[in-house]
Design an enzyme around this catalytic site. Structure first.
Site, PDB file in Angstrom:
ATOM      1  N   ALA A  22       0.498   6.316  12.062  1.00  0.00           N
ATOM      2  CA  ALA A  22      -0.818   7.027  11.493  1.00  0.00           C
ATOM      3  C   ALA A  22      -0.922   8.233  12.215  1.00  0.00           C
ATOM      4  O   ALA A  22      -1.153   9.473  11.317  1.00  0.00           O
ATOM      5  CB  ALA A  22      -2.057   6.338  11.497  1.00  0.00           C
ATOM      6  N   ASP A  34       1.997   7.016   2.800  1.00  0.00           N
ATOM      7  CA  ASP A  34       1.667   8.317   2.151  1.00  0.00           C
ATOM      8  C   ASP A  34       2.739   9.154   1.498  1.00  0.00           C
ATOM      9  O   ASP A  34       2.621   9.870   0.622  1.00  0.00           O
ATOM     10  CB  ASP A  34       1.083   9.348   3.080  1.00  0.00           C
ATOM     11  CG  ASP A  34       1.602   9.414   4.208  1.00  0.00           C
ATOM     12  OD1 ASP A  34       2.904   9.572   4.601  1.00  0.00           O
ATOM     13  OD2 ASP A  34       0.998   9.374   5.419  1.00  0.00           O
ATOM     14  N   HIS A  88       4.810  -0.966   5.693  1.00  0.00           N
ATOM     15  CA  HIS A  88       3.761  -1.330   5.328  1.00  0.00           C
ATOM     16  C   HIS A  88       3.594  -1.068   3.682  1.00  0.00           C
ATOM     17  O   HIS A  88       2.623  -1.090   3.338  1.00  0.00           O
ATOM     18  CB  HIS A  88       2.519  -0.764   6.241  1.00  0.00           C
ATOM     19  CG  HIS A  88       2.642  -1.314   7.555  1.00  0.00           C
ATOM     20  ND1 HIS A  88       1.836  -0.796   8.428  1.00  0.00           N
ATOM     21  CD2 HIS A  88       3.144  -2.314   8.095  1.00  0.00           C
ATOM     22  CE1 HIS A  88       2.103  -1.317   9.690  1.00  0.00           C
ATOM     23  NE2 HIS A  88       2.929  -2.060   9.370  1.00  0.00           N
ATOM     24  N   CYS A 124       2.928  -6.965 -19.521  1.00  0.00           N
ATOM     25  CA  CYS A 124       2.363  -8.375 -19.596  1.00  0.00           C
ATOM     26  C   CYS A 124       1.023  -8.462 -19.361  1.00  0.00           C
ATOM     27  O   CYS A 124       0.367  -9.771 -19.395  1.00  0.00           O
ATOM     28  CB  CYS A 124       3.241  -9.035 -18.849  1.00  0.00           C
ATOM     29  SG  CYS A 124       2.783  -8.905 -16.925  1.00  0.00           S
ATOM     30  N   SER A 163       0.343   3.707  18.130  1.00  0.00           N
ATOM     31  CA  SER A 163       0.054   3.365  19.163  1.00  0.00           C
ATOM     32  C   SER A 163       1.074   2.083  19.829  1.00  0.00           C
ATOM     33  O   SER A 163       0.577   1.114  21.008  1.00  0.00           O
ATOM     34  CB  SER A 163      -1.498   2.880  19.033  1.00  0.00           C
ATOM     35  OG  SER A 163      -1.683   2.121  18.105  1.00  0.00           O
TER      36      SER A 163
HETATM   37 ZN   LIG Z   1       3.618  -7.231 -15.860  1.00  0.00          ZN
END
Ligand SMILES: [Zn+2]
Length: 256
Positions: free
Chosen positions: A23, A105, A122, A158, A197
């Site tokens: 970060a 990001d 992440h 869907c 960190s």
């Molecule tokens: Zn779907």
């Protein structure tokens, strides 16, 4: 600065550099650490905003998407900073093996690092995915659906529930990315950790894997980290500025 020169030397001696970012690397692009005080987590209850609750409760899904709408409005126009550009320069010099990032990001790609060289541990805010059929949608498109009134955006194919392609609390870490990050960390000759960190696992394990596999380890972070004692060099400066100075030094040395 002596340390800057020393890291530049290490890069010149390396063929496979892994850059690991957290970060702190994106704060210089104006992106707050969302988990810091004053961040969106102050307005939402992190204990509630987990994957199990997202699956279970329509109310939580609405809250979750409200939170991500705020995050998206913060990051969508963010631009790469000098640190991101320095990493791209390493790629252009043929030094970069890959980027492993805790950030969601997409700024490394915006700065020009090819998508296939960015391992996002992440997940990413740039996409949302359908929980039923797996169809992925660009985040901007999903934002438009929310602006049109969908509180919990649905899949066009869907009608399944969409979720941001980030890893929620309580959600399993992406196995393929984690394995690939471990493989790259064990195969590199220099590991540069910047703006993390180094406390969140399995991300924080990567510098340890690199070091144990014989790579040299440099840690750039504004404040001390839990792995400083393992590092060959620790630079407690603004990460973007420090890395940019290092890469400028490498470029100068290549011209000599
Ligand atoms: Zn779907």
């Amino acid at each position: 600065m002596e340390q800057i020169d020393a890291v530049a030397d290490m890069i010149l001696q390396s063929d496979k550099v892994v850059v690991f970012t957290g970060a702190g690397f994106s704060t210089e692009s104006g992106i707050p650490d969302f988990r810091s005080p004053g961040g969106v987590w102050d307005k939402f209850d992190p204990g509630e905003m987990n994957y199990q609750n997202f699956l279970r409760s329509e109310e939580i899904r609405e809250e979750y998407w409200r939170m991500h709408k705020m995050m998206w409005e913060t990051i969508r126009d963010a631009q790469p900073n000098i640190g991101h550009h320095a990493v791209t320069d390493l790629h252009n010099m043929g030094k970069l093996d890959c980027v492993i990032t805790q950030n969601t990001d997409g700024l490394h790609q915006k700065a020009g690092v090819p998508e296939e060289l960015v391992i996002e541990l992440h997940g990413t805010m740039q996409w949302a995915g359908c929980l039923d059929c797996g169809q992925r949608y660009p985040r901007a498109q999903v934002h438009d659906k929310m602006l049109a009134g969908e509180k919990v955006p649905q899949c066009d194919d869907c009608n399944g529930i969409l979720k941001p392609a980030t890893i929620a609390f309580g959600q399993m870490m992406p196995q393929q990315e984690t394995r690939e990050a471990e493989r790259r960390s064990s195969g590199c000759d220099l590991f540069l950790a910047a703006g993390s960190s180094l406390v969140v696992y399995p991300a924080a394990q990567m510098p340890v894997i690199a070091k144990n596999s014989g790579a040299r380890l440099v840690i750039f972070n504004l404040t001390p980290t839990s792995h400083d004692h393992r590092a060959d060099i620790v630079i407690n400066e603004k990460t973007g500025e420090a890395l940019s100075q290092v890469v400028a030094r490498v470029k100068a040395r290549l011209k000599e």
